[in-house]
Design a protein around this motif. Structure first.
Motif, PDB file in Angstrom:
ATOM      1  N   HIS A   1       0.826  -1.213   0.000  1.00 36.87           N
ATOM      2  CA  HIS A   1       0.000   0.000   0.000  1.00 36.87           C
ATOM      3  C   HIS A   1       0.854   1.254   0.000  1.00 36.87           C
ATOM      4  CE1 HIS A   1      -3.388  -2.620   0.660  1.00 36.87           C
ATOM      5  NE2 HIS A   1      -4.181  -1.579   0.456  1.00 36.87           N
ATOM      6  N   ALA A   2       2.099   1.121   0.453  1.00 33.99           N
ATOM      7  CA  ALA A   2       2.989   2.286   0.453  1.00 33.99           C
ATOM      8  C   ALA A   2       3.877   2.258  -0.796  1.00 33.99           C
ATOM      9  CB  ALA A   2       3.825   2.302   1.721  1.00 33.99           C
ATOM     10  N   GLY A   3       3.401   1.598  -1.830  1.00 35.41           N
ATOM     11  CA  GLY A   3       4.114   1.642  -3.117  1.00 35.41           C
ATOM     12  C   GLY A   3       5.432   0.886  -3.102  1.00 35.41           C
ATOM     13  N   GLY A   4       5.566  -0.084  -2.193  1.00 35.24           N
ATOM     14  CA  GLY A   4       6.839  -0.802  -2.107  1.00 35.24           C
ATOM     15  C   GLY A   4       6.658  -2.295  -2.181  1.00 35.24           C
ATOM     16  N   ARG A   5       7.523  -3.026  -1.513  1.00 33.37           N
ATOM     17  CA  ARG A   5       7.468  -4.487  -1.541  1.00 33.37           C
ATOM     18  C   ARG A   5       8.223  -5.062  -0.357  1.00 33.37           C
ATOM     19  NH1 ARG A   5      12.109  -5.834  -6.049  1.00 33.37           N
ATOM     20  NH2 ARG A   5      13.558  -4.266  -5.282  1.00 33.37           N
ATOM     21  N   MET A   6       8.030  -6.383  -0.188  1.00 34.91           N
ATOM     22  CA  MET A   6       8.808  -7.102   0.838  1.00 34.91           C
ATOM     23  C   MET A   6       9.540  -8.233   0.129  1.00 34.91           C
ATOM     24  SD  MET A   6       7.831  -7.070   4.551  1.00 34.91           S
ATOM     25  CE  MET A   6       7.097  -8.616   4.995  1.00 34.91           C
ATOM     26  N   ILE A   7      10.741  -8.489   0.591  1.00 33.80           N
ATOM     27  CA  ILE A   7      11.498  -9.634   0.098  1.00 33.80           C
ATOM     28  C   ILE A   7      11.850 -10.466   1.324  1.00 33.80           C
ATOM     29  CG2 ILE A   7      13.686 -10.359  -0.957  1.00 33.80           C
ATOM     30  CD1 ILE A   7      13.515  -7.869  -2.736  1.00 33.80           C
ATOM     31  N   LEU A   8      11.576 -11.769   1.240  1.00 35.66           N
ATOM     32  CA  LEU A   8      11.875 -12.637   2.378  1.00 35.66           C
ATOM     33  C   LEU A   8      12.815 -13.742   1.925  1.00 35.66           C
ATOM     34  CD1 LEU A   8       8.469 -12.106   2.363  1.00 35.66           C
ATOM     35  CD2 LEU A   8       8.935 -12.720   4.713  1.00 35.66           C
TER      36      LEU A   8
ATOM     37  N   ALA B   1      23.208 -21.262  -2.145  1.00 35.55           N
ATOM     38  CA  ALA B   1      23.086 -20.311  -1.033  1.00 35.55           C
ATOM     39  C   ALA B   1      22.153 -20.833   0.052  1.00 35.55           C
ATOM     40  CB  ALA B   1      22.544 -18.994  -1.565  1.00 35.55           C
ATOM     41  N   TYR B   2      22.520 -20.617   1.309  1.00 46.14           N
ATOM     42  CA  TYR B   2      21.685 -21.097   2.413  1.00 46.14           C
ATOM     43  C   TYR B   2      21.845 -20.191   3.629  1.00 46.14           C
ATOM     44  CZ  TYR B   2      19.356 -24.371   5.492  1.00 46.14           C
ATOM     45  OH  TYR B   2      18.473 -24.944   6.355  1.00 46.14           O
ATOM     46  N   TRP B   3      20.727 -19.653   4.110  1.00 44.07           N
ATOM     47  CA  TRP B   3      20.756 -18.874   5.356  1.00 44.07           C
ATOM     48  C   TRP B   3      19.895 -19.583   6.379  1.00 44.07           C
ATOM     49  CZ3 TRP B   3      23.848 -15.576   7.454  1.00 44.07           C
ATOM     50  CH2 TRP B   3      23.456 -14.910   8.620  1.00 44.07           C
ATOM     51  N   GLN B   4      20.499 -19.912   7.505  1.00 40.51           N
ATOM     52  CA  GLN B   4      19.802 -20.679   8.528  1.00 40.51           C
ATOM     53  C   GLN B   4      18.579 -19.913   9.085  1.00 40.51           C
ATOM     54  OE1 GLN B   4      20.318 -23.874   9.733  1.00 40.51           O
ATOM     55  NE2 GLN B   4      18.376 -23.330  10.693  1.00 40.51           N
ATOM     56  N   GLY B   5      18.695 -18.620   9.243  1.00 42.80           N
ATOM     57  CA  GLY B   5      17.595 -17.858   9.848  1.00 42.80           C
ATOM     58  C   GLY B   5      16.666 -17.240   8.801  1.00 42.80           C
ATOM     59  N   VAL B   6      16.184 -16.056   9.111  1.00 38.33           N
ATOM     60  CA  VAL B   6      15.262 -15.338   8.217  1.00 38.33           C
ATOM     61  C   VAL B   6      15.835 -13.956   7.926  1.00 38.33           C
ATOM     62  CG1 VAL B   6      13.008 -14.158   8.202  1.00 38.33           C
ATOM     63  CG2 VAL B   6      13.151 -16.546   8.923  1.00 38.33           C
ATOM     64  N   GLY B   7      15.767 -13.553   6.671  1.00 34.70           N
ATOM     65  CA  GLY B   7      16.139 -12.192   6.286  1.00 34.70           C
ATOM     66  C   GLY B   7      14.946 -11.539   5.608  1.00 34.70           C
ATOM     67  N   VAL B   8      14.573 -10.365   6.064  1.00 35.38           N
ATOM     68  CA  VAL B   8      13.425  -9.668   5.466  1.00 35.38           C
ATOM     69  C   VAL B   8      13.876  -8.289   5.024  1.00 35.38           C
ATOM     70  CG1 VAL B   8      11.103  -8.764   5.862  1.00 35.38           C
ATOM     71  CG2 VAL B   8      11.793 -10.875   6.983  1.00 35.38           C
ATOM     72  N   ALA B   9      13.478  -7.906   3.819  1.00 27.45           N
ATOM     73  CA  ALA B   9      13.733  -6.547   3.348  1.00 27.45           C
ATOM     74  C   ALA B   9      12.391  -5.909   3.047  1.00 27.45           C
ATOM     75  CB  ALA B   9      14.577  -6.576   2.089  1.00 27.45           C
ATOM     76  N   MET B  10      12.239  -4.679   3.469  1.00 23.97           N
ATOM     77  CA  MET B  10      10.977  -3.984   3.210  1.00 23.97           C
ATOM     78  C   MET B  10      11.315  -2.667   2.535  1.00 23.97           C
ATOM     79  SD  MET B  10       8.155  -3.258   6.094  1.00 23.97           S
ATOM     80  CE  MET B  10       6.613  -2.474   5.728  1.00 23.97           C
ATOM     81  N   GLU B  11      10.512  -2.313   1.546  1.00 19.12           N
ATOM     82  CA  GLU B  11      10.738  -1.047   0.840  1.00 19.12           C
ATOM     83  C   GLU B  11       9.407  -0.306   0.808  1.00 19.12           C
ATOM     84  OE1 GLU B  11      13.182  -1.112  -2.885  1.00 19.12           O
ATOM     85  OE2 GLU B  11      11.228  -0.632  -3.743  1.00 19.12           O
ATOM     86  N   VAL B  12       9.412   0.962   1.190  1.00 14.58           N
ATOM     87  CA  VAL B  12       8.176   1.757   1.108  1.00 14.58           C
ATOM     88  C   VAL B  12       8.493   3.126   0.519  1.00 14.58           C
ATOM     89  CG1 VAL B  12       7.042   0.678   3.105  1.00 14.58           C
ATOM     90  CG2 VAL B  12       8.430   2.709   3.454  1.00 14.58           C
ATOM     91  N   ASN B  13       7.483   3.705  -0.114  1.00 14.43           N
ATOM     92  CA  ASN B  13       7.631   5.063  -0.600  1.00 14.43           C
ATOM     93  C   ASN B  13       7.197   5.992   0.536  1.00 14.43           C
ATOM     94  OD1 ASN B  13       7.248   7.559  -1.881  1.00 14.43           O
ATOM     95  ND2 ASN B  13       7.186   6.454  -3.833  1.00 14.43           N
ATOM     96  N   ARG B  14       8.111   6.839   0.972  1.00 16.14           N
ATOM     97  CA  ARG B  14       7.846   7.654   2.155  1.00 16.14           C
ATOM     98  C   ARG B  14       6.586   8.509   1.994  1.00 16.14           C
ATOM     99  NH1 ARG B  14       8.684  12.357   4.702  1.00 16.14           N
ATOM    100  NH2 ARG B  14       9.760  12.404   6.704  1.00 16.14           N
ATOM    101  N   SER B  15       6.393   9.034   0.767  1.00 19.18           N
ATOM    102  CA  SER B  15       5.267   9.952   0.590  1.00 19.18           C
ATOM    103  C   SER B  15       3.929   9.212   0.644  1.00 19.18           C
ATOM    104  CB  SER B  15       5.406  10.686  -0.741  1.00 19.18           C
ATOM    105  OG  SER B  15       5.433   9.734  -1.769  1.00 19.18           O
ATOM    106  N   LYS B  16       3.938   7.894   0.451  1.00 23.32           N
ATOM    107  CA  LYS B  16       2.667   7.157   0.473  1.00 23.32           C
ATOM    108  C   LYS B  16       2.326   6.613   1.860  1.00 23.32           C
ATOM    109  CE  LYS B  16       2.462   6.007  -4.333  1.00 23.32           C
ATOM    110  NZ  LYS B  16       2.763   5.024  -5.334  1.00 23.32           N
ATOM    111  N   LEU B  17       3.260   6.715   2.786  1.00 22.83           N
ATOM    112  CA  LEU B  17       3.028   6.132   4.111  1.00 22.83           C
ATOM    113  C   LEU B  17       1.840   6.764   4.834  1.00 22.83           C
ATOM    114  CD1 LEU B  17       6.519   5.623   5.771  1.00 22.83           C
ATOM    115  CD2 LEU B  17       4.828   3.868   5.231  1.00 22.83           C
TER     116      LEU B  17
END
Ligand code: ADP
Ligand code: MG
Length: 320
Positions: A255-262, A281-297
């Protein structure tokens, strides 16, 4: 010599994970050649934070060679390099600029009791300074600044809480690393949250809806509303077990014009379309990236994005 790729970032999550894994698996002094590295985002930063921490705990020395002057300054401000030796890297200047309006230094959290405060502090740092003339809205009582902070605070709270609860099922000492940066030219805020816990598959292995014991299936299942590893325990009063945290965080990003990568195990999924599994490639835990457009928040209302209560399966009542 381990070689950093050109991008240590969420879109190249599997490549980023792969090089972190190489560092963690190597023995003795880790010599890293950074001559090709062009860009590192908060996801890459948080990944390096978790990876360097592991190497340091093994008492290993990490040496980075040929890092570009721009990146050395930036990464030092981000606190990625505590205790790391930089070799043949020219510094732009040694002074630490105050950029608290634009970036959140890499932060490590290990104590669940700190999550609430940390989420609030980090979300405010991500938005930057409040306008002194910002008055509360008469209807809602919230200032414009608070409306920007709220969705980020919600997502951070959920992600950090997950990392210090679910992720500890397999590794009770799991910690979480978080970093963030505002990119003014596209007005994007990027956030990276990485833990070294058990990963999605381990925590959802016993879930009846998990079709295949694959990391990708576990990531996709975790994103569905009302899916939680603890659902059957009937702990509905606890926000950690309602199974809506990840679903809602994704909705906030979109909704804030972005995305999540897990990313977890050998798999990654992006809400903007790409999903994949890697053979290396292997990561034992979890990595999350979140991107949002500040003006849409400001247009994002967390309350409206929460999955409705009526999709909770009915509780079987017993009258005895
Ligand atoms: N960092 C993590 N490490 C391991 N498993 C996780 C992590 N984050 C989420 N999960 C898994 O995904 C499920 C869904 O997460 P979420 O939507 O936040 O719901 P809840 O926390 O209420 O269970 C969790 O119950 C857990 O099984
Ligand atoms: Mg949760």
């Amino acid at each position: 010599m381990i070689i950093f790729p050109s991008y240590l970032s969420a879109p190249s999550a599997l490549e980023t994970i792969s090089v972190c894994q190489e560092i963690m698996k190597s023995v003795g002094v880790a010599e890293i050649n950074a001559v090709h590295l062009k860009f590192i985002d908060p996801f890459g930063m948080a990944m390096l934070g978790a990876c360097f921490d592991e190497a340091r705990r093994q008492g290993r020395v990490i040496r980075i060679h040929h890092l570009s002057p721009g990146l050395s300054g930036y990464l030092q401000r981000m606190d990625v390099f505590t205790g790391i030796e930089l070799v043949d890297c020219t510094m732009k200047n040694g002074t630490r600029q105050d950029r608290s309006d634009a970036l959140v230094e890499l932060t490590q959290l290990c104590d669940r009791a700190e999550v609430g405060n940390a989420a609030h502090r980090l979300a405010k740092a991500m938005i930057g300074r409040a306008d002194p003339d910002d008055m509360p809205d008469e209807m809602t009582g919230y200032t414009a600044y608070e409306r920007l902070v709220e969705p980020l605070q919600y997502a951070l709270n959920e992600l950090l809480e997950n990392a210090l609860t679910h992720a500890r099922r397999g590794n009770k000492n799991a910690c979480v690393w978080v970093a963030s940066q505002h990119y003014p030219n596209k007005n994007l805020i990027r956030l990276g949250v990485v833990d070294n816990g058990c990963g999605f598959l381990e925590s959802l292995r016993a879930h009846t809806k998990l079709q295949r014991e694959h990391h990708l299936d576990a990531i996709l299942l975790a994103l569905q509303p009302r899916v939680s590893c603890n659902r059957d325990l009937g702990l509905l009063a606890d926000s950690v077990n309602q199974g809506v945290g990840l679903t809602t965080s994704c909705r906030i990003a979109e909704h804030a014009g972005g995305r999540m990568i897990l990313a977890s195990g050998n798999a990654m999924h992006s809400t903007s379309g790409y999903s994949g599994e890697s053979t290396g490639a292997y990561w034992q835990g979890v990595g999350v990236a979140m991107e949002v457009n500040r003006s849409k928040l400001a247009d994002v209302h967390v309350k409206d994005l929460l999955p409705p209560l009526d999709d909770i399966p009915a509780v079987k009542l017993r009258f005895e």
